[in-house]
Design a protein around this motif. Structure first.
Motif, mmCIF file in Angstrom:
data_model
loop_
_atom_site.group_PDB
_atom_site.id
_atom_site.type_symbol
_atom_site.label_atom_id
_atom_site.label_comp_id
_atom_site.label_asym_id
_atom_site.label_seq_id
_atom_site.Cartn_x
_atom_site.Cartn_y
_atom_site.Cartn_z
ATOM 1 N N TRP A 156 52.063 33.280 41.790
ATOM 2 C CA TRP A 156 50.829 33.970 42.162
ATOM 3 C C TRP A 156 49.963 32.921 42.880
ATOM 4 O O TRP A 156 49.180 32.197 42.243
ATOM 5 C CB TRP A 156 50.099 34.486 40.916
ATOM 6 C CG TRP A 156 50.752 35.656 40.226
ATOM 7 C CD1 TRP A 156 50.386 36.974 40.345
ATOM 8 C CD2 TRP A 156 51.841 35.636 39.271
ATOM 9 N NE1 TRP A 156 51.195 37.760 39.540
ATOM 10 C CE2 TRP A 156 52.084 36.966 38.873
ATOM 11 C CE3 TRP A 156 52.647 34.617 38.721
ATOM 12 C CZ2 TRP A 156 53.084 37.309 37.954
ATOM 13 C CZ3 TRP A 156 53.638 34.955 37.815
ATOM 14 C CH2 TRP A 156 53.853 36.300 37.440
ATOM 15 N N ARG B 41 50.953 26.922 46.246
ATOM 16 C CA ARG B 41 49.695 27.589 45.895
ATOM 17 C C ARG B 41 48.996 28.176 47.109
ATOM 18 O O ARG B 41 48.169 29.069 46.986
ATOM 19 C CB ARG B 41 48.764 26.607 45.172
ATOM 20 C CG ARG B 41 48.145 25.568 46.086
ATOM 21 C CD ARG B 41 47.321 24.531 45.343
ATOM 22 N NE ARG B 41 46.495 23.829 46.288
ATOM 23 C CZ ARG B 41 46.164 22.543 46.203
ATOM 24 N NH1 ARG B 41 46.581 21.813 45.171
ATOM 25 N NH2 ARG B 41 45.401 21.987 47.116
ATOM 26 N N MET C 211 47.185 28.244 41.133
ATOM 27 C CA MET C 211 48.263 29.249 41.109
ATOM 28 C C MET C 211 48.779 29.443 39.687
ATOM 29 O O MET C 211 48.542 28.635 38.801
ATOM 30 C CB MET C 211 49.442 28.783 41.983
ATOM 31 C CG MET C 211 50.169 27.563 41.426
ATOM 32 S SD MET C 211 51.598 27.130 42.447
ATOM 33 C CE MET C 211 52.288 25.772 41.485
ATOM 34 N N ARG D 169 47.018 31.244 44.896
ATOM 35 C CA ARG D 169 45.606 31.588 45.063
ATOM 36 C C ARG D 169 44.832 30.489 45.791
ATOM 37 O O ARG D 169 43.652 30.265 45.555
ATOM 38 C CB ARG D 169 44.968 31.857 43.683
ATOM 39 C CG ARG D 169 45.518 33.099 42.957
ATOM 40 C CD ARG D 169 45.253 34.420 43.702
ATOM 41 N NE ARG D 169 45.740 35.579 42.978
ATOM 42 C CZ ARG D 169 46.945 36.162 43.153
ATOM 43 N NH1 ARG D 169 47.790 35.679 44.063
ATOM 44 N NH2 ARG D 169 47.306 37.205 42.437
ATOM 45 N N GLU E 296 41.419 37.456 39.210
ATOM 46 C CA GLU E 296 42.336 36.816 40.153
ATOM 47 C C GLU E 296 43.808 37.172 39.967
ATOM 48 O O GLU E 296 44.597 37.039 40.901
ATOM 49 C CB GLU E 296 42.188 35.284 40.057
ATOM 50 C CG GLU E 296 40.761 34.792 40.250
ATOM 51 C CD GLU E 296 40.248 35.014 41.676
ATOM 52 O OE1 GLU E 296 41.062 35.263 42.588
ATOM 53 O OE2 GLU E 296 39.007 34.948 41.866
ATOM 54 N N PHE E 297 44.198 37.552 38.754
ATOM 55 C CA PHE E 297 45.611 37.876 38.498
ATOM 56 C C PHE E 297 45.707 39.229 37.792
ATOM 57 O O PHE E 297 46.337 39.337 36.740
ATOM 58 C CB PHE E 297 46.258 36.794 37.626
ATOM 59 C CG PHE E 297 46.150 35.390 38.176
ATOM 60 C CD1 PHE E 297 46.963 34.981 39.229
ATOM 61 C CD2 PHE E 297 45.252 34.473 37.632
ATOM 62 C CE1 PHE E 297 46.871 33.683 39.734
ATOM 63 C CE2 PHE E 297 45.151 33.168 38.128
ATOM 64 C CZ PHE E 297 45.964 32.770 39.179
#
Ligand code: FAD
Ligand code: 8RB
Length: 453
Positions: free
Chosen positions: A214, A366, A220, A216, A261-262
């Motif tokens: 994931w 990331r 991450m 970001r 964010e996730f």
């Protein structure tokens, strides 16, 4: 010095594999391990911690005759599965087909397998013996049993090998006797481990055969599958700034971070708050040493010599490669001092190279894996691999699926990246690439590669 005898400090991944390789070649090996015998007390800390095994590590296991046993419990990861908000997760393959995959293995199981193998091969393993201090002048080493703080002293007149990990006590003792030029560069990011349990139906909650990312930008999350159908999730986050370990304190803060964010990962991690509050963030860093040895008397390998950040998944793979290299050099040289010197000369540049590539791969994972420029470069990389077999070999392939020296992989990757960036600059697709010019660059700047198969 007694002939063909040595002491290994640490029965972790490298120590137990090295013990096996050396016993098979007629060495008498004694191993001292800080922790207890994993076959006696419950080894499990409750959580599954897994590692990515790649070709370098597999080759070493093959040399020890345990590759098949380890692979039987490993979960294939054929690529990175990239999770971007609002999009379907996308698989980016690591290689050309499934034969070029990495494998998620369970650390405790692997360590146990290697330890049993070492004992079968004839190694004497002493548990609850934490190396405390070494007097190289008198040839005494003190070990502590951490259950009751009881000291045990031994006299030694054989070489010591430090396979006692990143916080190596042997390294500290050597450094005190004669400075090793130690320098640790901490990363300004740390990590936290979380878990995705199996679904109610008992299956994997997300695609099992991938390493999930994931990305970001400045941080991450990743997830690796376990054979018991859980995933170990690791969140990597800066120490300062927003968001960071400075701003995300409590389990509730973590929950809010994930909601924001996730959001797709959050429902998969039911114990997020608990796990967050029960485990402190782990530090990340790179260990550099000018010297890995004290003549022929003591030598460091694995994390004790060259701990690295985790982002290429090569710490264990590199440590295993060290073990094979050392066993071969001890076989090829009559004199331990010469073997240690050859080991240090051969492995130090390669350790430096993978340490550097590991740092670089953090930014790729990331921040770059969902970037159109990067994806175009990847596409060109594939095409050039196809057009120039054995000459243009993707960076990830050289590190992960080959056994060429890391330093060679680094040098070639730098040249290749230059070609990829240059050729795709200002392009949105490969349609109008000047193939003649790119092919000429490849031929001029890259020699055909020889694998050390
Ligand atoms: P270790 O495996 O750490 O072994 C050291 C041993 O020495 C231990 O058994 C310890 O108990 C013992 N010991 C320590 N101090 C003393 C003492 N004073 N006296 C006696 N014994 C002592 N690498 C990869 O290649 N791929 C991955 O995906 C990957 N994932 C990782 C995930 C996590 C969470 C972590 C922490 C690391 C990961 N790594 C990975 C890195 C990998 O774990 C290490 O590079 C590897 O374990 C190094 O092996 P080693 O034998 O040098 O050290
Ligand atoms: N140590 C890995 C890769 C490369 C993946 C890719 C990356 C967790 C601690 Cl961060 C990471 C990789 O480029 O797509 N292969 O294997 C393993 C990784 O982290 C491990 C699980 C890890 N290592 C302290 C935490």
């Amino acid at each position: 010095m007694r002939e063909k005898q040595l002491i290994i400090v640490g029965a972790g991944l490298a120590g137990s594999l090295l013990a096996t390789l050396l016993c098979r070649r007629g060495w008498q090996v004694t191993v001292y391990e800080r922790r207890g015998d994993p076959r006696i007390k419950g080894y499990e800390s409750g959580r599954s911690i897994n590692l990515a095994l790649a070709e370098r590590g597999r080759h070493a296991l093959r040399r020890a005759g345990v590759e098949d046993a380890v692979m039987a419990q490993a979960v294939m990861m054929r690529g990175r599965m990239v999770h971007v908000p609002g999009e379907e997760p996308l698989l980016q393959r690591y290689g050309r087909d499934d034969s070029e995959s990495i494998w998620s293995v369970h650390r405790a199981d692997l360590n146990l397998t290697l330890l049993e193998l070492a004992e079968q091969a004839g190694a004497q393993v002493h548990f609850y013996r934490r190396l405390h201090t070494v007097d190289f002048g008198a040839g005494y080493a003190r070990f502590i049993d951490d259950r009751d703080d009881q000291p045990y002293d031994i006299h030694f007149d054989v070489p010591l090998i430090g396979a006692d990990g990143a916080g190596s006590a042997l390294r500290a003792a050597m450094n005190r006797w004669s400075p090793l030029g130690e320098r640790v560069e901490f990363l300004d990011h740390s990590y936290k481990e979380l878990e995705i349990p199996p679904t109610a139906a008992g299956g994997f909650a997300i695609e099992p055969n991938a390493l999930h990312i994931w990305p970001r930008g400045h941080y991450m999350c990743i997830a690796l599958p376990n054979h018991v159908k859980t995933f170990t999730v690791t969140l990597f986050l800066p120490n300062e700034g927003e968001p960071s370990f400075a701003s995300v304190h409590s389990g509730a803060d973590a929950q809010a971070l994930f909601e924001r964010e996730f959001p797709d990962a959050l429902p998969l991690i039911p114990k997020l708050r608990e796990d967050w509050e029960n485990h402190p963030p782990g530090l990340l860093g790179t260990l550099y040493l000018d010297r890995w040895r004290l003549g022929g008397r003591a030598l460091l390998l694995g994390d004790a010599a060259h701990a690295m950040v985790p982002f290429h998944g090569q710490g264990m793979n590199c440590a295993f490669e060290d073990c094979v290299a050392l066993a071969d050099l001890l076989e090829a040289n009559d004199d331990v001092n010469a073997a240690f010197a050859a080991f240090e000369n051969a492995r130090k540049p390669n350790a430096l190279a993978i340490q550097k590539m590991a740092l670089e791969n953090y930014v790729e994972m990331r921040d770059r894996v969902d970037d159109p420029d990067f994806l175009l470069q990847r596409e060109l990389e594939r095409q050039l691999q196809h057009r120039h077999p054995g000459r243009f070999v993707p960076h990830y392939t050289m590190v992960t699926f080959m056994r060429i020296p890391y330093a060679v992989a680094l040098r070639r990757s730098e040249v290749q990246r230059g070609i990829l960036v240059e050729a795709t600059r200002g392009h949105a697709t490969l349609d109008d690439i000047d193939w003649n010019a790119v092919d000429a660059q490849v031929r001029a700047r890259l020699e055909p590669l020889q694998d050390t198969a």
